[in-house]
Design an enzyme around this catalytic site. Structure first.
Site, PDB file in Angstrom:
ATOM      1  N   SER A 124      42.686  40.139  35.809  1.00  0.00           N
ATOM      2  CA  SER A 124      41.509  38.652  35.684  1.00  0.00           C
ATOM      3  C   SER A 124      40.504  39.003  34.951  1.00  0.00           C
ATOM      4  O   SER A 124      39.942  40.779  33.670  1.00  0.00           O
ATOM      5  CB  SER A 124      40.096  39.531  36.642  1.00  0.00           C
ATOM      6  OG  SER A 124      39.294  38.561  36.921  1.00  0.00           O
ATOM      7  N   GLU A 126      37.318  39.008  34.741  1.00  0.00           N
ATOM      8  CA  GLU A 126      35.867  39.630  34.774  1.00  0.00           C
ATOM      9  C   GLU A 126      36.120  41.067  34.484  1.00  0.00           C
ATOM     10  O   GLU A 126      35.164  41.809  33.895  1.00  0.00           O
ATOM     11  CB  GLU A 126      36.001  40.169  36.348  1.00  0.00           C
ATOM     12  CG  GLU A 126      35.507  40.396  36.591  1.00  0.00           C
ATOM     13  CD  GLU A 126      33.282  39.359  36.977  1.00  0.00           C
ATOM     14  OE1 GLU A 126      33.492  38.400  36.377  1.00  0.00           O
ATOM     15  OE2 GLU A 126      32.363  40.631  36.647  1.00  0.00           O
ATOM     16  N   TYR A 148      34.131  44.281  42.013  1.00  0.00           N
ATOM     17  CA  TYR A 148      35.407  43.547  42.093  1.00  0.00           C
ATOM     18  C   TYR A 148      36.050  43.660  40.669  1.00  0.00           C
ATOM     19  O   TYR A 148      37.055  44.213  40.077  1.00  0.00           O
ATOM     20  CB  TYR A 148      34.910  42.501  41.528  1.00  0.00           C
ATOM     21  CG  TYR A 148      36.580  41.112  41.172  1.00  0.00           C
ATOM     22  CD1 TYR A 148      37.353  41.010  42.691  1.00  0.00           C
ATOM     23  CD2 TYR A 148      36.551  40.595  40.425  1.00  0.00           C
ATOM     24  CE1 TYR A 148      38.216  39.886  42.280  1.00  0.00           C
ATOM     25  CE2 TYR A 148      37.109  40.042  39.984  1.00  0.00           C
ATOM     26  CZ  TYR A 148      38.132  39.781  41.111  1.00  0.00           C
ATOM     27  OH  TYR A 148      39.126  38.783  39.829  1.00  0.00           O
TER      28      TYR A 148
HETATM   29  P1  NAP Z   1      41.087  33.577  46.975  1.00  0.00           P
HETATM   30  O1  NAP Z   1      41.148  31.856  47.405  1.00  0.00           O
HETATM   31  O2  NAP Z   1      39.667  34.004  47.415  1.00  0.00           O
HETATM   32  O3  NAP Z   1      42.564  34.049  48.121  1.00  0.00           O
HETATM   33  C1  NAP Z   1      42.259  35.229  48.662  1.00  0.00           C
HETATM   34  C2  NAP Z   1      43.591  35.429  49.363  1.00  0.00           C
HETATM   35  O4  NAP Z   1      43.376  37.136  49.209  1.00  0.00           O
HETATM   36  C3  NAP Z   1      43.953  35.096  50.419  1.00  0.00           C
HETATM   37  O5  NAP Z   1      44.528  34.340  50.224  1.00  0.00           O
HETATM   38  C4  NAP Z   1      43.215  36.573  51.519  1.00  0.00           C
HETATM   39  O6  NAP Z   1      43.493  35.667  52.399  1.00  0.00           O
HETATM   40  C5  NAP Z   1      44.162  37.446  51.108  1.00  0.00           C
HETATM   41  N1  NAP Z   1      42.973  39.102  50.977  1.00  0.00           N
HETATM   42  C6  NAP Z   1      41.948  38.696  50.877  1.00  0.00           C
HETATM   43  N2  NAP Z   1      42.537  40.650  51.752  1.00  0.00           N
HETATM   44  C7  NAP Z   1      44.020  40.496  51.496  1.00  0.00           C
HETATM   45  C8  NAP Z   1      43.859  41.911  52.101  1.00  0.00           C
HETATM   46  N3  NAP Z   1      43.595  42.755  53.158  1.00  0.00           N
HETATM   47  N4  NAP Z   1      45.150  41.836  52.651  1.00  0.00           N
HETATM   48  C9  NAP Z   1      46.281  40.160  52.364  1.00  0.00           C
HETATM   49  N5  NAP Z   1      45.525  39.152  51.829  1.00  0.00           N
HETATM   50  C10 NAP Z   1      44.508  39.850  52.041  1.00  0.00           C
HETATM   51  O7  NAP Z   1      42.036  33.964  45.312  1.00  0.00           O
HETATM   52  P2  NAP Z   1      42.127  33.054  44.395  1.00  0.00           P
HETATM   53  O8  NAP Z   1      41.410  32.076  43.355  1.00  0.00           O
HETATM   54  O9  NAP Z   1      44.035  32.445  44.656  1.00  0.00           O
HETATM   55  O10 NAP Z   1      42.868  34.361  43.233  1.00  0.00           O
HETATM   56  C11 NAP Z   1      44.055  34.843  43.991  1.00  0.00           C
HETATM   57  C12 NAP Z   1      43.902  36.580  42.698  1.00  0.00           C
HETATM   58  O11 NAP Z   1      43.963  36.007  41.127  1.00  0.00           O
HETATM   59  C13 NAP Z   1      42.786  37.121  43.556  1.00  0.00           C
HETATM   60  O12 NAP Z   1      43.172  38.463  43.302  1.00  0.00           O
HETATM   61  C14 NAP Z   1      42.491  37.109  42.226  1.00  0.00           C
HETATM   62  O13 NAP Z   1      41.048  38.173  42.116  1.00  0.00           O
HETATM   63  C15 NAP Z   1      42.353  36.768  41.451  1.00  0.00           C
HETATM   64  N6  NAP Z   1      42.234  36.121  39.682  1.00  0.00           N
HETATM   65  C16 NAP Z   1      41.301  34.757  40.387  1.00  0.00           C
HETATM   66  C17 NAP Z   1      41.115  34.320  39.542  1.00  0.00           C
HETATM   67  C18 NAP Z   1      40.445  32.669  39.683  1.00  0.00           C
HETATM   68  O14 NAP Z   1      39.460  32.435  38.936  1.00  0.00           O
HETATM   69  N7  NAP Z   1      40.978  31.795  40.683  1.00  0.00           N
HETATM   70  C19 NAP Z   1      40.851  34.502  38.080  1.00  0.00           C
HETATM   71  C20 NAP Z   1      41.287  35.795  38.023  1.00  0.00           C
HETATM   72  C21 NAP Z   1      41.963  36.043  38.782  1.00  0.00           C
HETATM   73  P3  NAP Z   1      42.782  35.303  54.028  1.00  0.00           P
HETATM   74  O15 NAP Z   1      42.890  33.443  53.672  1.00  0.00           O
HETATM   75  O16 NAP Z   1      43.086  35.407  55.007  1.00  0.00           O
HETATM   76  O17 NAP Z   1      41.610  35.424  53.718  1.00  0.00           O
HETATM   77  N1  GDD Z   2      28.988  32.079  42.793  1.00  0.00           N
HETATM   78  C1  GDD Z   2      27.811  31.704  42.590  1.00  0.00           C
HETATM   79  N2  GDD Z   2      27.331  30.855  43.272  1.00  0.00           N
HETATM   80  N3  GDD Z   2      27.552  31.407  41.087  1.00  0.00           N
HETATM   81  C2  GDD Z   2      26.841  31.254  40.184  1.00  0.00           C
HETATM   82  C3  GDD Z   2      25.454  30.803  41.442  1.00  0.00           C
HETATM   83  C4  GDD Z   2      25.896  30.549  42.714  1.00  0.00           C
HETATM   84  O1  GDD Z   2      24.906  30.216  43.146  1.00  0.00           O
HETATM   85  N4  GDD Z   2      24.874  30.373  40.203  1.00  0.00           N
HETATM   86  C5  GDD Z   2      25.343  30.667  38.368  1.00  0.00           C
HETATM   87  N5  GDD Z   2      26.417  31.565  39.522  1.00  0.00           N
HETATM   88  C6  GDD Z   2      27.042  32.197  37.585  1.00  0.00           C
HETATM   89  C7  GDD Z   2      27.178  33.205  38.324  1.00  0.00           C
HETATM   90  O2  GDD Z   2      26.318  33.773  38.153  1.00  0.00           O
HETATM   91  C8  GDD Z   2      28.587  33.794  37.082  1.00  0.00           C
HETATM   92  O3  GDD Z   2      28.105  33.879  36.467  1.00  0.00           O
HETATM   93  C9  GDD Z   2      29.339  32.265  36.900  1.00  0.00           C
HETATM   94  O4  GDD Z   2      28.169  31.745  37.970  1.00  0.00           O
HETATM   95  C10 GDD Z   2      30.511  32.166  37.607  1.00  0.00           C
HETATM   96  O5  GDD Z   2      30.275  32.499  39.166  1.00  0.00           O
HETATM   97  P1  GDD Z   2      31.530  32.395  40.557  1.00  0.00           P
HETATM   98  O6  GDD Z   2      32.077  31.024  40.726  1.00  0.00           O
HETATM   99  O7  GDD Z   2      31.560  33.180  40.942  1.00  0.00           O
HETATM  100  O8  GDD Z   2      32.629  33.439  39.009  1.00  0.00           O
HETATM  101  P2  GDD Z   2      32.822  34.720  38.365  1.00  0.00           P
HETATM  102  O9  GDD Z   2      32.971  34.375  37.127  1.00  0.00           O
HETATM  103  O10 GDD Z   2      32.084  35.161  39.293  1.00  0.00           O
HETATM  104  O11 GDD Z   2      34.690  35.332  39.413  1.00  0.00           O
HETATM  105  C11 GDD Z   2      35.569  34.418  39.718  1.00  0.00           C
HETATM  106  O12 GDD Z   2      35.899  34.110  37.895  1.00  0.00           O
HETATM  107  C12 GDD Z   2      36.741  35.890  37.673  1.00  0.00           C
HETATM  108  C13 GDD Z   2      37.486  35.502  36.087  1.00  0.00           C
HETATM  109  O13 GDD Z   2      36.458  35.798  35.529  1.00  0.00           O
HETATM  110  C14 GDD Z   2      36.744  34.391  40.794  1.00  0.00           C
HETATM  111  O14 GDD Z   2      37.080  33.621  40.686  1.00  0.00           O
HETATM  112  C15 GDD Z   2      37.364  36.005  40.496  1.00  0.00           C
HETATM  113  O15 GDD Z   2      38.306  36.141  41.278  1.00  0.00           O
HETATM  114  C16 GDD Z   2      37.779  36.151  38.993  1.00  0.00           C
HETATM  115  O16 GDD Z   2      38.575  36.892  38.807  1.00  0.00           O
END
Ligand code: NAP
Ligand code: GDD
Length: 328
Positions: A124, A126, A148
């Protein structure tokens, strides 16, 4: 022979798009699911008949070994994680167990059962946290700002370590934020698109948010799963930044989302301290040059298209024109 892929996190946002992509490429798709008290397949309802589900949990290594032994995948995509940054501050140990040590458990299971498996780790942006270079690339030093982020740094380095120690074909995708109508409601983009739809339909009048100045490099999840797949098709495993190269603030996201339905965000958005984080990531913007050159990957959906797609989908969902999250 058909290729076989195991996806952990198949019920999540990315799992659903990746499953669609792999099915379209004629893979056998195995989806690992953990035990929950209610079934949670709304993102994959439309393809659920074509997926083989396997019970397993990243907290339990024996279950991972069992899944691998029974299904013998060629490729494993580790998308499962405790993925919400805010929750990682209140549940740091659980986040570490799942998002950090869970990666080791899975890599170890692969090493034991079949070291020829090709492995993808969902790393990520992050991890870049308090960024030391702009834009961020594969070689940018890591400085995570949340439990995280710290857990993802561990997952990233253990993936590299198993590649170097045991010769596993293990790649790490350093993905910047990617969103979609299937995004969880707690993440800021979906919270905004859903909030806008509620306000437009007269069911709410305000939307409470935290830091409006945070900047993110936001892309469309459907584009990003293409890069995951492409990494595992390379002869050599490697690490890749996947991003659009553009950054926008939460405020800008609000402006576009509200104005798309004829509203002014200033009339509805209320800043609420409860949504501020103990340590913030102020600015993320990635350099996707390596993914473009080596993988031939390009994002297809622009920032504005993404915002409008999410608002339109939430309006349709709330109006009852859609009954699940299986639309794109
Ligand atoms: P998400 O919607 O939160 O999905 C997370 C998945 O992980 C769900 O299917 C959840 O299952 C499963 N899970 C959680 N704990 C588990 C456990 N102990 N054992 C097995 N499965 C488990 O996340 P996403 O946005 O699709 O992201 C996919 C991956 O990419 C994550 O690793 C996230 O950290 C990473 N990532 C995401 C982003 C982004 O912007 N979306 C960016 C960079 C990296 P349940 O449905 O049962 O909860
Ligand atoms: N969730 C949330 N809720 N975020 C807020 C809010 C609110 O009400 N208001 C402002 N924010 C700001 C957060 O402080 C952060 O700076 C930004 O919006 C994005 O927050 P999120 O959408 O929660 O995502 P994230 O950037 O913290 O994390 C996501 O992206 C990562 C990759 O950079 C997640 O998907 C992580 O799993 C992923 O790795």
């Amino acid at each position: 022979m058909k290729k076989r892929a195991l996806i952990t996190g198949i019920t999540g946002q990315d799992g659903s798009y990746l499953a669609e992509l792999l099915l379209a490429k004629d893979y056998d798709v195995i989806g690992m699911v953990r035990r929950t008290s209610t079934v949670n397949y709304e993102r994959i309802a439309h393809i659920q008949d074509r997926i083989t589900f396997a019970p397993g949990d990243l907290l339990d290594e024996a279950s991972l070994i069992e899944v691998l032994r029974e299904h013998r995948p060629d490729e494993v995509y580790n998308l499962a994680a405790q993925s919400f940054v805010q929750t990682s501050f209140s549940q740091p140990v659980l986040t570490g167990e799942t998002t950090a040590l869970g990666v080791t458990r899975l890599l170890d299971a692969i090493r034991i059962v079949d070291p020829d498996v090709r492995f993808y780790q969902a790393s990520s942006s992050e991890m870049f946290g308090k960024v030391v270079e702009v834009p961020q690339r594969e070689t940018t030093p890591l400085y995570p700002r949340s439990p995280y982020g710290v857990a993802k740094v561990y997952g990233h380095w253990i993936t590299i370590n198993y590649r170097e120690s045991y010769g596993l074909h293990a790649s790490s995708g350093m993905l910047f934020n990617h969103e979609s109508p299937r995004r969880g409601l707690e993440f800021v983009t979906r919270k905004i698109s859903h909030g806008v739809a509620q306000i437009k339909l007269g069911r709410e009048s305000e939307l409470r948010l935290g830091n409006l100045e945070a900047q993110r490099d936001w892309g469309f999840a459907g584009d990003y799963v293409e890069a995951m797949w492409a990494m595992l098709q390379r002869d050599e495993p490697d690490d890749y930044v996947v991003a659009t190269g553009e950054t926008h603030s939460v405020r800008e996201f609000c402006e576009i989302a509200f104005s798309h339905v004829g509203l002014d965000y200033d009339d509805h958005v209320v800043v609420d301290e409860r949504f501020m984080r103990p340590a913030e990531v102020d600015l993320l913007v990635g350099d996707p040059g390596k993914a473009r050159t080596v993988l031939g990957w390009e994002p297809q959906v622009s920032f504005r298209q993404l915002v409008e797609m999410m608002v339109d989908a939430d309006l349709a969902l709330l109006r009852g024109d859609l009954n699940d999250l299986s639309h794109p």
